[in-house]
Design a protein around this motif. Structure first.
Motif, PDB file in Angstrom:
ATOM      1  N   SER A   1     -16.824 -62.152 -13.822  1.00 24.04           N
ATOM      2  CA  SER A   1     -17.049 -63.510 -14.320  1.00 24.04           C
ATOM      3  C   SER A   1     -18.157 -63.570 -15.363  1.00 24.04           C
ATOM      4  O   SER A   1     -18.228 -64.513 -16.139  1.00 24.04           O
ATOM      5  CB  SER A   1     -17.385 -64.444 -13.154  1.00 24.04           C
ATOM      6  N   GLY A   2     -19.038 -62.592 -15.356  1.00 27.69           N
ATOM      7  CA  GLY A   2     -20.135 -62.572 -16.317  1.00 27.69           C
ATOM      8  C   GLY A   2     -20.830 -61.236 -16.317  1.00 27.69           C
ATOM      9  O   GLY A   2     -20.490 -60.336 -15.537  1.00 27.69           O
ATOM     10  N   GLY A   3     -21.841 -61.092 -17.157  1.00 29.70           N
ATOM     11  CA  GLY A   3     -22.540 -59.816 -17.279  1.00 29.70           C
ATOM     12  C   GLY A   3     -23.724 -59.647 -16.354  1.00 29.70           C
ATOM     13  O   GLY A   3     -24.412 -58.624 -16.416  1.00 29.70           O
ATOM     14  N   GLU A   4     -23.956 -60.618 -15.468  1.00 25.48           N
ATOM     15  CA  GLU A   4     -25.138 -60.563 -14.612  1.00 25.48           C
ATOM     16  C   GLU A   4     -25.094 -59.410 -13.616  1.00 25.48           C
ATOM     17  O   GLU A   4     -26.069 -58.653 -13.483  1.00 25.48           O
ATOM     18  CB  GLU A   4     -25.313 -61.896 -13.869  1.00 25.48           C
ATOM     19  N   LEU A   5     -23.997 -59.263 -12.904  1.00 31.06           N
ATOM     20  CA  LEU A   5     -23.905 -58.174 -11.926  1.00 31.06           C
ATOM     21  C   LEU A   5     -23.920 -56.802 -12.604  1.00 31.06           C
ATOM     22  O   LEU A   5     -24.605 -55.892 -12.136  1.00 31.06           O
ATOM     23  CB  LEU A   5     -22.663 -58.349 -11.050  1.00 31.06           C
ATOM     24  N   PRO A   6     -23.191 -56.611 -13.714  1.00 31.55           N
ATOM     25  CA  PRO A   6     -23.321 -55.349 -14.434  1.00 31.55           C
ATOM     26  C   PRO A   6     -24.752 -55.076 -14.901  1.00 31.55           C
ATOM     27  O   PRO A   6     -25.215 -53.930 -14.868  1.00 31.55           O
ATOM     28  CB  PRO A   6     -22.367 -55.519 -15.618  1.00 31.55           C
ATOM     29  N   ALA A   7     -25.455 -56.107 -15.336  1.00 35.06           N
ATOM     30  CA  ALA A   7     -26.848 -55.925 -15.758  1.00 35.06           C
ATOM     31  C   ALA A   7     -27.700 -55.447 -14.592  1.00 35.06           C
ATOM     32  O   ALA A   7     -28.550 -54.562 -14.746  1.00 35.06           O
ATOM     33  CB  ALA A   7     -27.404 -57.233 -16.321  1.00 35.06           C
ATOM     34  N   ALA A   8     -27.466 -56.023 -13.413  1.00 36.80           N
ATOM     35  CA  ALA A   8     -28.211 -55.605 -12.226  1.00 36.80           C
ATOM     36  C   ALA A   8     -27.922 -54.148 -11.889  1.00 36.80           C
ATOM     37  O   ALA A   8     -28.817 -53.403 -11.464  1.00 36.80           O
ATOM     38  CB  ALA A   8     -27.866 -56.505 -11.041  1.00 36.80           C
ATOM     39  N   VAL A   9     -26.677 -53.718 -12.073  1.00 37.95           N
ATOM     40  CA  VAL A   9     -26.300 -52.327 -11.825  1.00 37.95           C
ATOM     41  C   VAL A   9     -27.075 -51.393 -12.747  1.00 37.95           C
ATOM     42  O   VAL A   9     -27.632 -50.371 -12.314  1.00 37.95           O
ATOM     43  CB  VAL A   9     -24.775 -52.134 -12.021  1.00 37.95           C
ATOM     44  N   VAL A  10     -27.122 -51.728 -14.024  1.00 33.34           N
ATOM     45  CA  VAL A  10     -27.824 -50.892 -14.998  1.00 33.34           C
ATOM     46  C   VAL A  10     -29.310 -50.827 -14.682  1.00 33.34           C
ATOM     47  O   VAL A  10     -29.918 -49.748 -14.671  1.00 33.34           O
ATOM     48  CB  VAL A  10     -27.594 -51.419 -16.433  1.00 33.34           C
ATOM     49  N   VAL A  11     -29.919 -51.965 -14.403  1.00 33.22           N
ATOM     50  CA  VAL A  11     -31.351 -52.004 -14.101  1.00 33.22           C
ATOM     51  C   VAL A  11     -31.668 -51.167 -12.866  1.00 33.22           C
ATOM     52  O   VAL A  11     -32.632 -50.401 -12.851  1.00 33.22           O
ATOM     53  CB  VAL A  11     -31.824 -53.461 -13.904  1.00 33.22           C
ATOM     54  N   ASP A  12     -30.856 -51.286 -11.830  1.00 38.06           N
ATOM     55  CA  ASP A  12     -31.069 -50.508 -10.605  1.00 38.06           C
ATOM     56  C   ASP A  12     -30.971 -49.019 -10.884  1.00 38.06           C
ATOM     57  O   ASP A  12     -31.827 -48.227 -10.473  1.00 38.06           O
ATOM     58  CB  ASP A  12     -30.035 -50.922  -9.557  1.00 38.06           C
ATOM     59  N   ALA A  13     -29.922 -48.617 -11.607  1.00 35.37           N
ATOM     60  CA  ALA A  13     -29.700 -47.191 -11.881  1.00 35.37           C
ATOM     61  C   ALA A  13     -30.825 -46.592 -12.714  1.00 35.37           C
ATOM     62  O   ALA A  13     -31.173 -45.419 -12.547  1.00 35.37           O
ATOM     63  CB  ALA A  13     -28.360 -46.998 -12.607  1.00 35.37           C
TER      64      ALA A  13
END
Length: 224
Positions: A138-150
């Motif tokens: 639905s948006g880029g928020e969850l993917p952004a969280a994935v990148v930040v965590d990794a």
């Protein structure tokens, strides 16, 4: 290391950054995560940040003005090593990209929503486009969280055991070997004897062989 994330739904990012490793990284001063509400940069009374696409078609498009205003404000305060847009048509995120990003100092991440963002933002400001897989969210928020965590977990001092990240899957181009903990014998299911030997060299060799086997079976493309 600092992350600035621009989003129309900042509430979606409250929980991922407030717990566990990411929370401790911020408490230790190893990383800063700042979430910016795109609506704060809207130019109309309604605080709307989207509009209909030129040429017709379904969906709404995030407007250029709010994104440009937020990006330019942040860039006036510091230099960014990367301005990343999370998008399904970007480069597929992997451990190699995470390793490279972990060496940066300031990273900005733009989160799309609805049908996407005005292409001119991508053309004029974005330096890197990243996807977390061949699917649409639905948006880029969850993917952004994935990148930040990794990325943040790779910063020295973030993990309690700094060698842990070095043995993760993909770090050596392979999947990780099987892992076990106590009890050594559970309902007749015993762990491999080698792990009880105390012989570090042989255990390391066993883990490498098992990693190769697992990779060949599950991700043979990595071996190529």
């Amino acid at each position: 290391m600092r992350f600035d994330i621009i989003t129309v739904l900042p509430q979606l990012l409250e929980s991922p950054f407030a717990h566990s490793i990411l929370q401790r990284a911020q408490q230790k001063g190893k990383a800063e995560i700042h979430v910016h509400n795109l609506r704060d940069y809207a130019t109309n009374k309604q605080k709307s940040v989207d509009d209909y696409p030129y040429g017709g078609g379904s969906g709404m498009v995030l407007s250029i003005e709010p994104f440009a205003a937020c990006i330019e404000k942040l860039q006036s305060e510091r230099k960014y090593d990367a301005v990343i847009f999370m998008t399904p048509d970007g480069e597929t995120f992997n451990q190699s990209i995470a390793n490279t990003l972990s060496l940066k100092e300031n990273i900005m991440i733009l989160c799309g929503h609805y049908k996407g963002i005005d292409q001119r933002i991508r053309d004029l400001f974005v330096t890197q486009e990243i996807s977390i897989g061949d699917f649409v969210l639905s948006g880029g928020e969850l993917p952004a969280a994935v990148v930040v965590d990794a990325v943040i977990r790779l910063i020295p001092g973030v993990l309690n055991d700094e060698t842990s990240a070095l043995s993760d899957s993909f770090m050596a181009g392979l999947l990780d070997a099987p892992v076990y903990t106590r009890p050594a014998d559970w309902r007749g299911n015993k762990i491999p004897e080698i792990l009880l030997s105390g012989h570090e060299a042989k255990i390391s060799e066993w883990r490498h062989e098992e990693a190769l086997k697992r990779t060949e079976k599950r991700r043979p493309d990595l071996l190529k």
